[in-house]
Design a protein around this motif. Sequence first.
Motif, PDB file in Angstrom:
ATOM      1  N   CYS A 343       0.849  -1.192   0.000  1.00 43.58           N
ATOM      2  CA  CYS A 343       0.000   0.000   0.000  1.00 43.58           C
ATOM      3  C   CYS A 343       0.885   1.242   0.000  1.00 43.58           C
ATOM      4  N   GLU A 344       0.513   2.219  -0.798  1.00 48.59           N
ATOM      5  CA  GLU A 344       1.334   3.418  -0.959  1.00 48.59           C
ATOM      6  C   GLU A 344       1.527   4.166   0.351  1.00 48.59           C
ATOM      7  N   TYR A 345       0.449   4.326   1.123  1.00 51.17           N
ATOM      8  CA  TYR A 345       0.514   5.135   2.341  1.00 51.17           C
ATOM      9  C   TYR A 345       0.614   4.245   3.572  1.00 51.17           C
ATOM     10  N   ASP A 346       1.670   3.442   3.580  1.00 54.25           N
ATOM     11  CA  ASP A 346       1.885   2.456   4.633  1.00 54.25           C
ATOM     12  C   ASP A 346       3.313   2.581   5.146  1.00 54.25           C
ATOM     13  N   LEU A 347       3.454   2.637   6.445  1.00 53.54           N
ATOM     14  CA  LEU A 347       4.770   2.673   7.071  1.00 53.54           C
ATOM     15  C   LEU A 347       5.644   1.520   6.589  1.00 53.54           C
ATOM     16  N   LEU A 348       5.041   0.341   6.379  1.00 52.54           N
ATOM     17  CA  LEU A 348       5.779  -0.867   6.030  1.00 52.54           C
ATOM     18  C   LEU A 348       5.856  -1.128   4.528  1.00 52.54           C
ATOM     19  N   ARG A 349       5.469  -0.148   3.728  1.00 51.90           N
ATOM     20  CA  ARG A 349       5.438  -0.352   2.271  1.00 51.90           C
ATOM     21  C   ARG A 349       6.751  -0.909   1.725  1.00 51.90           C
ATOM     22  N   ASP A 350       7.865  -0.351   2.168  1.00 50.62           N
ATOM     23  CA  ASP A 350       9.159  -0.740   1.587  1.00 50.62           C
ATOM     24  C   ASP A 350       9.584  -2.144   1.978  1.00 50.62           C
ATOM     25  N   ASN A 351       9.049  -2.672   3.068  1.00 51.29           N
ATOM     26  CA  ASN A 351       9.294  -4.083   3.386  1.00 51.29           C
ATOM     27  C   ASN A 351       8.836  -4.962   2.229  1.00 51.29           C
ATOM     28  N   SER A 352       7.633  -4.686   1.730  1.00 55.90           N
ATOM     29  CA  SER A 352       7.084  -5.473   0.621  1.00 55.90           C
ATOM     30  C   SER A 352       7.904  -5.301  -0.648  1.00 55.90           C
ATOM     31  N   LEU A 353       8.326  -4.059  -0.931  1.00 53.18           N
ATOM     32  CA  LEU A 353       9.100  -3.799  -2.145  1.00 53.18           C
ATOM     33  C   LEU A 353      10.454  -4.494  -2.101  1.00 53.18           C
ATOM     34  N   LEU A 354      11.112  -4.456  -0.951  1.00 57.32           N
ATOM     35  CA  LEU A 354      12.418  -5.104  -0.812  1.00 57.32           C
ATOM     36  C   LEU A 354      12.297  -6.625  -0.899  1.00 57.32           C
ATOM     37  N   TYR A 355      11.264  -7.176  -0.277  1.00 61.15           N
ATOM     38  CA  TYR A 355      11.073  -8.628  -0.295  1.00 61.15           C
ATOM     39  C   TYR A 355      10.717  -9.095  -1.707  1.00 61.15           C
ATOM     40  N   LYS A 356       9.907  -8.325  -2.396  1.00 63.23           N
ATOM     41  CA  LYS A 356       9.554  -8.654  -3.787  1.00 63.23           C
ATOM     42  C   LYS A 356      10.812  -8.760  -4.642  1.00 63.23           C
ATOM     43  N   LYS A 357      11.682  -7.757  -4.550  1.00 63.95           N
ATOM     44  CA  LYS A 357      12.908  -7.765  -5.352  1.00 63.95           C
ATOM     45  C   LYS A 357      13.805  -8.937  -4.983  1.00 63.95           C
ATOM     46  N   ARG A 358      13.885  -9.210  -3.695  1.00 63.72           N
ATOM     47  CA  ARG A 358      14.772 -10.295  -3.260  1.00 63.72           C
ATOM     48  C   ARG A 358      14.283 -11.638  -3.789  1.00 63.72           C
ATOM     49  N   LEU A 359      12.979 -11.892  -3.701  1.00 65.51           N
ATOM     50  CA  LEU A 359      12.423 -13.138  -4.226  1.00 65.51           C
ATOM     51  C   LEU A 359      12.673 -13.244  -5.723  1.00 65.51           C
ATOM     52  N   GLU A 360      12.399 -12.165  -6.440  1.00 67.42           N
ATOM     53  CA  GLU A 360      12.590 -12.190  -7.900  1.00 67.42           C
ATOM     54  C   GLU A 360      14.047 -12.424  -8.271  1.00 67.42           C
ATOM     55  N   ASP A 361      14.961 -11.789  -7.551  1.00 70.21           N
ATOM     56  CA  ASP A 361      16.390 -11.974  -7.830  1.00 70.21           C
ATOM     57  C   ASP A 361      16.826 -13.416  -7.612  1.00 70.21           C
ATOM     58  N   LEU A 362      16.133 -14.110  -6.722  1.00 76.37           N
ATOM     59  CA  LEU A 362      16.485 -15.498  -6.407  1.00 76.37           C
ATOM     60  C   LEU A 362      15.650 -16.505  -7.200  1.00 76.37           C
ATOM     61  N   GLY A 363      14.849 -16.004  -8.142  1.00 74.89           N
ATOM     62  CA  GLY A 363      14.104 -16.892  -9.026  1.00 74.89           C
ATOM     63  C   GLY A 363      12.773 -17.376  -8.491  1.00 74.89           C
ATOM     64  N   VAL A 364      12.275 -16.764  -7.424  1.00 76.50           N
ATOM     65  CA  VAL A 364      10.974 -17.160  -6.869  1.00 76.50           C
ATOM     66  C   VAL A 364       9.886 -16.333  -7.563  1.00 76.50           C
ATOM     67  N   PRO A 365       8.868 -16.977  -8.164  1.00 72.43           N
ATOM     68  CA  PRO A 365       7.807 -16.228  -8.856  1.00 72.43           C
ATOM     69  C   PRO A 365       7.038 -15.330  -7.889  1.00 72.43           C
ATOM     70  N   VAL A 366       6.732 -14.105  -8.335  1.00 75.19           N
ATOM     71  CA  VAL A 366       6.022 -13.130  -7.506  1.00 75.19           C
ATOM     72  C   VAL A 366       4.895 -12.487  -8.300  1.00 75.19           C
ATOM     73  N   THR A 367       3.718 -12.452  -7.700  1.00 77.24           N
ATOM     74  CA  THR A 367       2.604 -11.659  -8.210  1.00 77.24           C
ATOM     75  C   THR A 367       2.461 -10.463  -7.278  1.00 77.24           C
ATOM     76  N   TRP A 368       2.541  -9.271  -7.853  1.00 78.95           N
ATOM     77  CA  TRP A 368       2.568  -8.058  -7.020  1.00 78.95           C
ATOM     78  C   TRP A 368       1.377  -7.163  -7.331  1.00 78.95           C
ATOM     79  N   HIS A 369       0.725  -6.709  -6.262  1.00 81.23           N
ATOM     80  CA  HIS A 369      -0.365  -5.745  -6.387  1.00 81.23           C
ATOM     81  C   HIS A 369      -0.037  -4.554  -5.491  1.00 81.23           C
TER      82      HIS A 369
END
Length: 406
Positions: A343-369
């Motif tokens: 969510c854009e207006y969320d204190l924890l937003r960047d946790n999701s963005l960082l985890y998404k990138k890390r999974l993708e870099d390691l070859g784990v499929p990610v669906t992001w909303h």
Amino acid sequence: MAILLALLGAPCLLFLGVGLWVIGSHFFTVDIPVAIGHPVKLWVLNCGFRLLVAWGLILEKLRICSMPQFIQFVQDLLPFSKDPDVVVTDLRYGTVPVKLYQPRRTSRRLRPGILLFHGGGTILGSFRLYHKICCCLCKESDSVVLIIGYRLAPQHRFPSAVRDCLVATIHFLKSLDMYGVDPARVVVCGDSVGGGAAVTVCQKCMARSDLPKIRAQILVYATLQVLDYQLPSFQQNKNVPLLSLDFAFLCMHYYLDISPQWKSAILKGAHLPAHLWEKYRKWLSPENIPERFKKTSYPPVARAPLNEAAYLETDLLLDLLHSPMLAEDEVVSRLPEACIVSCEYDLLRDNSLLYKKRLEDLGVPVTWHHMEDGFHGVLNTFGMGCFQVPCATRILKAMVQFIEGL
């Protein structure tokens, strides 16, 4: 008679005074972006929540009960409406209470199984608060849903919550035949701190050969690390309801038993030595966050020198049971595919963005909303009548579509 009136009037004046103080301070300390879409609803919800917190802290000062216990009591007063299309069963796995949701209509094939870990910063959250969410997931995705009633702080501190989640997960995975669940389609799901618990459960269960493999993880504005508070979203959204930076630290105090006096050191990054910051930089660096999320109110902050006392007393922040994003690549690369909602207006937003990138870099499929009008806790407005916001419905729809695609 005058004494009696005074005794009756004093609580009323106190209640009115606290209410006026909460509303007054709300105007000066809370940031509700217009782009949220329903700022008035969020304003009212946050006022009510802050009033509960204020009264809880007063009762805590009077040593009547803790603030979380007071809000837990109020949560348990929420109405519990039955859904004719869902069969709800109260169970207990050992000492852990769980609630099972099954579609009433019969099915010729095995159904997906959803393990739901609720949010609330490990101090809030209840079966009643998530009842309509569970009913919706159960009906719309034709799945068996199990929500875990893990123990809450401050009565039960770290790591009680995640241990309860793990115990219940193992029990459920060993009982899939009883509930008509397809062992190849078991999903762990959680919002906020429940999302962090979902990742931890995945990490703990994936190496066990005696259990069915977890098929996927659904993470809604998840708490994945509690180490770095200098990320852009922590600065941009520190005063946005329903999760402010101050309340996040309050939750950490109750659950991890970390003294509030270390808040300043943690915010400045003085609670970790340089070699550990360097170790985690490749996963937590703002460089891993897309530039479009750094355009507003993000002045990079230099880390303060190490505070040795803070480091020794806040070492629980490094524990993988509470910060699963810090796990090694060998562990993260073996995790199942993920559906991540930020969510854009969320204190924890960047946790999701960082985890998404890390999974993708390691070859784990990610669906992001990404919800451009979303805020932390928005999912809990689902089923709240006039306070429900469209974003909550969109999140549930995204979750259902992901489950149906497995």
